[in-house]
Design an enzyme around this catalytic site. Structure first.
Site, PDB file in Angstrom:
ATOM      1  N   HIS A 267      -0.520  21.821 -21.612  1.00  0.00           N
ATOM      2  CA  HIS A 267       0.603  21.882 -20.284  1.00  0.00           C
ATOM      3  C   HIS A 267       1.211  20.512 -20.428  1.00  0.00           C
ATOM      4  O   HIS A 267       2.502  20.620 -20.748  1.00  0.00           O
ATOM      5  CB  HIS A 267      -0.280  22.082 -19.161  1.00  0.00           C
ATOM      6  CG  HIS A 267       0.711  22.277 -18.022  1.00  0.00           C
ATOM      7  ND1 HIS A 267       1.143  23.333 -17.631  1.00  0.00           N
ATOM      8  CD2 HIS A 267       1.420  21.077 -17.229  1.00  0.00           C
ATOM      9  CE1 HIS A 267       2.082  22.927 -16.530  1.00  0.00           C
ATOM     10  NE2 HIS A 267       2.396  21.868 -16.253  1.00  0.00           N
ATOM     11  N   GLU A 268       0.529  19.404 -20.272  1.00  0.00           N
ATOM     12  CA  GLU A 268       1.061  18.050 -20.117  1.00  0.00           C
ATOM     13  C   GLU A 268       2.126  17.720 -21.756  1.00  0.00           C
ATOM     14  O   GLU A 268       2.709  17.275 -21.609  1.00  0.00           O
ATOM     15  CB  GLU A 268       0.165  16.984 -19.866  1.00  0.00           C
ATOM     16  CG  GLU A 268      -0.630  17.280 -18.548  1.00  0.00           C
ATOM     17  CD  GLU A 268       0.325  17.472 -17.416  1.00  0.00           C
ATOM     18  OE1 GLU A 268       1.599  17.027 -17.452  1.00  0.00           O
ATOM     19  OE2 GLU A 268       0.064  18.206 -16.391  1.00  0.00           O
ATOM     20  N   HIS A 271       5.098  19.161 -21.487  1.00  0.00           N
ATOM     21  CA  HIS A 271       6.129  18.232 -20.743  1.00  0.00           C
ATOM     22  C   HIS A 271       6.469  16.999 -21.560  1.00  0.00           C
ATOM     23  O   HIS A 271       7.595  16.484 -21.688  1.00  0.00           O
ATOM     24  CB  HIS A 271       5.422  17.499 -19.449  1.00  0.00           C
ATOM     25  CG  HIS A 271       5.436  18.690 -18.469  1.00  0.00           C
ATOM     26  ND1 HIS A 271       6.485  19.330 -17.772  1.00  0.00           N
ATOM     27  CD2 HIS A 271       4.322  19.226 -17.609  1.00  0.00           C
ATOM     28  CE1 HIS A 271       6.217  20.050 -16.844  1.00  0.00           C
ATOM     29  NE2 HIS A 271       4.903  20.020 -16.583  1.00  0.00           N
ATOM     30  N   GLU A 297       9.155  22.662 -16.387  1.00  0.00           N
ATOM     31  CA  GLU A 297       8.007  23.560 -16.199  1.00  0.00           C
ATOM     32  C   GLU A 297       7.979  24.708 -17.239  1.00  0.00           C
ATOM     33  O   GLU A 297       6.726  25.180 -17.583  1.00  0.00           O
ATOM     34  CB  GLU A 297       7.945  23.901 -14.809  1.00  0.00           C
ATOM     35  CG  GLU A 297       6.491  24.155 -14.476  1.00  0.00           C
ATOM     36  CD  GLU A 297       5.377  23.269 -14.370  1.00  0.00           C
ATOM     37  OE1 GLU A 297       5.757  21.934 -14.283  1.00  0.00           O
ATOM     38  OE2 GLU A 297       4.269  23.464 -14.403  1.00  0.00           O
TER      39      GLU A 297
END
Ligand code: ZN
Length: 503
Positions: A267-268, A271, A297
């Site tokens: 997830h990160e 980003h 997101e």
């Protein structure tokens, strides 16, 4: 053709502001990752001081006059595309900040920083009443902020604008309503499915060093540049970028749950890839910044869910996972593993929710905070409304405030208007991915072969490099040929979970 004028003086001043902003980001990152406990008080003061200087620079007479003259050039059509976008975005931000008196900004900062500690204590005791007086103050200030900033239809839009520039709650309501109308019955079908899935096969004992090694290998493989970024440990995972060449991501490790850190890292990384994909030449201007929280997101969620919870992805990585962790995965069958990482179960806690139920957690928060700011519900009624919605949407009962209305940090810090970004991210991700599949022949085969560069480059060229050149709405139209709709996400869930749960 008229000669285009430059805005070099404005750009120079802007650099000062941005460098200071970058330094502040480093201080925040250090606070979460390395700072010793006793450093908290002095760090808070340092940050408050520097933030004040930053704000003063931004609203100073000198900067205002440079910006106003640039705005005049913009209106006279004397600026090129890049300069126009820079001035347009700066003006938006300047107008907003100008409307908030310094005394109001200070009061808000004070009430929100107190709010955090009050919330922590109330959550520990699981007692909403302990948080109620503080939350009332916060909501009153946020309602005031909306009045000061101004809005067309709903005061909530004035708050939403901080996270989703140019979006309106009316449009979001319509999109979320469609999604909710699909999700509630779909979840019921999953619950009634005879296809039982268990996620217990994912549990084991995973030494932190080995988890870290595996997570880093995967992040590197999908394209996170470790020469322009770092992965560290923090209590709450997050990502931050000081510059496209210095991007930080964090995770946390749980000994018995490898996938908590794993999916967190992916997830990160999503980003982080956005931050690394911004153009260095535009650093220090809005064109070197992400469009909105929702678009940010969409990047994290696409990599975490669409890619890293897919069969193709694990065709490549499952043998590696088995090799790294023969106990317990050596004997686990691929199909069982795939189903286990996509296990759906209504649960109380948003951050632990699966892909299907997650958006219901967000929709209920969006509905509540919109009405709260509009004044049609009051702060004291929140637990009752929260619990009723959880039961209606997810079919479960909330046993206490800690696992209900008190679970999220956002409201305690004044972050009202933030929640929709999470689900907008899911919707944008599905819509972008649908176009990526058309543009990149054999995308799924590439992923199954551990080849991620086409997708990463596609995202970079279509989304990252533009910074704030476009609004989120115009970017989606530009990239996918149509406005944002919930349909792509709905179709994605139907296809994926229809197969998993045989419904
Ligand atoms: Zn995120």
């Amino acid at each position: 053709m008229t000669r285009k004028e430059n805005i070099s003086e404005l750009r120079e001043k802007l650099q000062e502001i941005y460098h200071l902003g970058s330094a502040l980001q480093v201080l925040h990152w250090d606070m979460e990752v390395f700072m010793p406990l006793k450093g908290a008080e002095s760090r808070a003061k340092t940050i408050a001081n520097l933030s004040g200087i930053l704000h003063e620079k931004f609203v100073s007479k000198e900067f205002a006059s440079l910006l106003k003259s640039a705005k005049t050039k913009l209106e006279a059509g004397k600026l090129g595309g890049v300069e126009s976008a820079i001035v347009r975005e700066l003006w938006r931000e300047f107008e907003r900040q100008k409307k908030l008196p310094m005394s109001f900004v200070k009061e808000m900062a004070q009430v929100c920083s107190e709010g955090h500690n009050v919330w922590i204590k109330a959550r520990e005791k699981s007692d909403f009443k302990l948080f109620l007086p503080q939350l009332k103050k916060i909501v009153a200030l946020k309602r005031k902020e909306a009045e000061l900033v101004g809005y067309k239809k709903s005061p909530y839009d004035a708050l939403l604008d901080t996270y989703e520039p140019y979006a309106t709650s009316e449009e979001i309501s319509m999109t979320f309503e469609e999604l909710k109308n699909f999700l509630v019955p779909f979840l019921k079908k999953i619950k009634d499915s005879k296809n039982r899935i268990s996620s217990t096969i994912l549990k084991g004992s995973f030494p932190v060093e080995q988890q870290k090694k595996f997570d880093e290998e995967v992040a590197k493989k999908i394209g996170f540049d470790f020469e322009a970024g770092r992965l560290d440990t923090s209590v709450h995972p997050f990502s931050t970028g000081f510059h496209p060449n210095d991007v930080r991501i964090t995770t946390r490790y749980r000994k018995h749950d490898l996938f908590d850190s794993f999916f967190g890292v992916i997830h990160e990384t999503g980003h982080g890839l956005y931050e690394q994909g911004l153009e260095a030449k535009h650093f220090g201007t809005p064109l070197g910044e992400s469009i909105s929280h929702g678009i940010h997101e969409s990047q994290s969620r696409m990599w975490e869910n669409t890619v890293a919870r897919s069969k193709s992805f694990w065709k490549y990585f499952f043998p590696k996972l088995q090799k790294q962790f023969p106990d317990p995965f050596g004997k686990v069958k691929f199909d069982d593993f795939y189903r286990a990482i996509n296990f759906v179960e209504p649960s109380l806690i948003r951050v632990e929710a699966d892909e299907v139920t997650y958006s219901l957690h967000i929709i209920l928060r969006f509905e509540i905070e919109k009405e709260l700011i509009e004044g049609s519900i009051e702060v004291e009624d929140l637990p009752k409304i929260w619990n009723a919605k959880i039961e209606e949407y997810l079919g479960i009962k909330v046993p206490n405030d800690a696992s209900g209305v008190l679970q999220d940090v956002h409201w305690s810090g004044g972050g009202i208007g933030y929640f929709p970004s999470y689900t907008l991210g899911n919707l944008y991700a599905a819509q972008f991915y649908n176009t990526a599949k058309k543009d990149i022949l054999n995308l799924e085969e590439e992923i199954a072969a551990g080849e991620f560069s086409h997708l990463r480059e596609w995202l970079r060229q279509k989304i990252h490099i533009h910074g704030k050149m476009f609004s989120a709405d115009s970017l989606v139209r530009e990239v996918t040929g149509e406005p944002l709709t919930s349909q792509f996400f709905i179709d994605y869930l139907k296809e994926k979970y229809g197969e998993i749960y045989k419904i």
